[in-house]
Write a protein that holds these residues in place. Structure first.
Motif, PDB file in Angstrom:
ATOM      1  N   SER A   1       5.431 -35.104  43.165  1.00 47.88           N
ATOM      2  CA  SER A   1       5.630 -35.396  41.744  1.00 47.88           C
ATOM      3  C   SER A   1       5.200 -36.823  41.418  1.00 47.88           C
TER       4      SER A   1
ATOM      5  N   LYS B   1      18.127 -41.134  42.507  1.00 49.14           N
ATOM      6  CA  LYS B   1      16.891 -40.355  42.383  1.00 49.14           C
ATOM      7  C   LYS B   1      15.777 -41.234  41.805  1.00 49.14           C
ATOM      8  N   ILE B   2      16.111 -42.075  40.834  1.00 51.39           N
ATOM      9  CA  ILE B   2      15.112 -42.971  40.248  1.00 51.39           C
ATOM     10  C   ILE B   2      14.628 -43.976  41.282  1.00 51.39           C
TER      11      ILE B   2
ATOM     12  N   LEU C   1      10.200 -36.869  36.040  1.00 48.70           N
ATOM     13  CA  LEU C   1      10.733 -36.322  34.792  1.00 48.70           C
ATOM     14  C   LEU C   1      10.021 -35.034  34.399  1.00 48.70           C
TER      15      LEU C   1
ATOM     16  N   VAL D   1       8.150 -42.029  38.144  1.00 53.63           N
ATOM     17  CA  VAL D   1       9.146 -41.711  37.118  1.00 53.63           C
ATOM     18  C   VAL D   1       8.611 -40.618  36.191  1.00 53.63           C
ATOM     19  N   VAL D   2       7.345 -40.759  35.762  1.00 48.82           N
ATOM     20  CA  VAL D   2       6.736 -39.754  34.881  1.00 48.82           C
ATOM     21  C   VAL D   2       6.691 -38.392  35.582  1.00 48.82           C
TER      22      VAL D   2
ATOM     23  N   TRP E   1      12.193 -42.268  43.434  1.00 51.47           N
ATOM     24  CA  TRP E   1      10.916 -42.121  42.727  1.00 51.47           C
ATOM     25  C   TRP E   1      10.125 -43.419  42.779  1.00 51.47           C
TER      26      TRP E   1
ATOM     27  N   MET F   1      19.998 -34.426  29.664  1.00 53.23           N
ATOM     28  CA  MET F   1      19.572 -34.393  31.057  1.00 53.23           C
ATOM     29  C   MET F   1      19.926 -35.724  31.696  1.00 53.23           C
ATOM     30  N   SER F   2      20.680 -35.674  32.739  1.00 55.13           N
ATOM     31  CA  SER F   2      21.112 -36.883  33.431  1.00 55.13           C
ATOM     32  C   SER F   2      20.388 -36.980  34.769  1.00 55.13           C
ATOM     33  N   VAL F   3      19.789 -38.141  35.018  1.00 60.47           N
ATOM     34  CA  VAL F   3      19.081 -38.381  36.268  1.00 60.47           C
ATOM     35  C   VAL F   3      19.865 -39.435  37.041  1.00 60.47           C
TER      36      VAL F   3
ATOM     37  N   ARG G   1      11.269 -32.251  36.569  1.00 55.70           N
ATOM     38  CA  ARG G   1      12.624 -31.858  36.164  1.00 55.70           C
ATOM     39  C   ARG G   1      12.614 -31.083  34.859  1.00 55.70           C
ATOM     40  N   LEU G   2      11.849 -31.551  33.872  1.00 55.44           N
ATOM     41  CA  LEU G   2      11.791 -30.872  32.581  1.00 55.44           C
ATOM     42  C   LEU G   2      11.231 -29.460  32.701  1.00 55.44           C
TER      43      LEU G   2
END
Length: 103
Positions: free
Chosen positions: A74, A7-8, A51, A47-48, A11, A1-3, A54-55
């Motif tokens: 999120s 996007k980071i 992720l 970030v948590v 976040w 999985m690429s972020v 996304r997961l």
């Protein structure tokens, strides 16, 4: 999985706001945990939460803009989870100094 890095960054920015909101909710006070703790919880929580969303393939369908409502939600969820985890960690886990008698 690429972020993507962009996007980071989103976040982290929105996390600062979400952390303040989450800290205020969790402490029931206007100050929350204090400015820097609020921002830290928000950034880590963003970030948590990002992720996790996304997961789990959670897409709230709120549309794409530079900072989406989904990013805010999120980040808020992640911040609350980080605060709950932090509260579950025993505070007496630090090594104690041996007692030295007076005199």
């Amino acid at each position: 999985m690429s972020v993507p890095v962009g996007k980071i960054v989103v976040w982290l920015i929105i996390g600062a706001v979400a952390g303040t909101l989450a800290s205020r909710l969790m402490t029931f006070s206007k100050r929350g945990f204090g400015l820097w703790a609020n921002v830290a919880f928000g950034m880590i929580g963003a970030v948590v939460g990002g992720l996790i969303f996304r997961l789990l393939h959670i897409d709230l369908g709120l549309g794409e803009i530079k900072i989406t409502f989904e990013d805010l939600i999120s980040a808020f969820v992640g911040s609350v989870l980080c605060i709950i985890t932090w509260r579950l960690i025993p505070k007496d886990a630090a090594p104690k100094k041996p007692h030295q008698p007076d005199g």
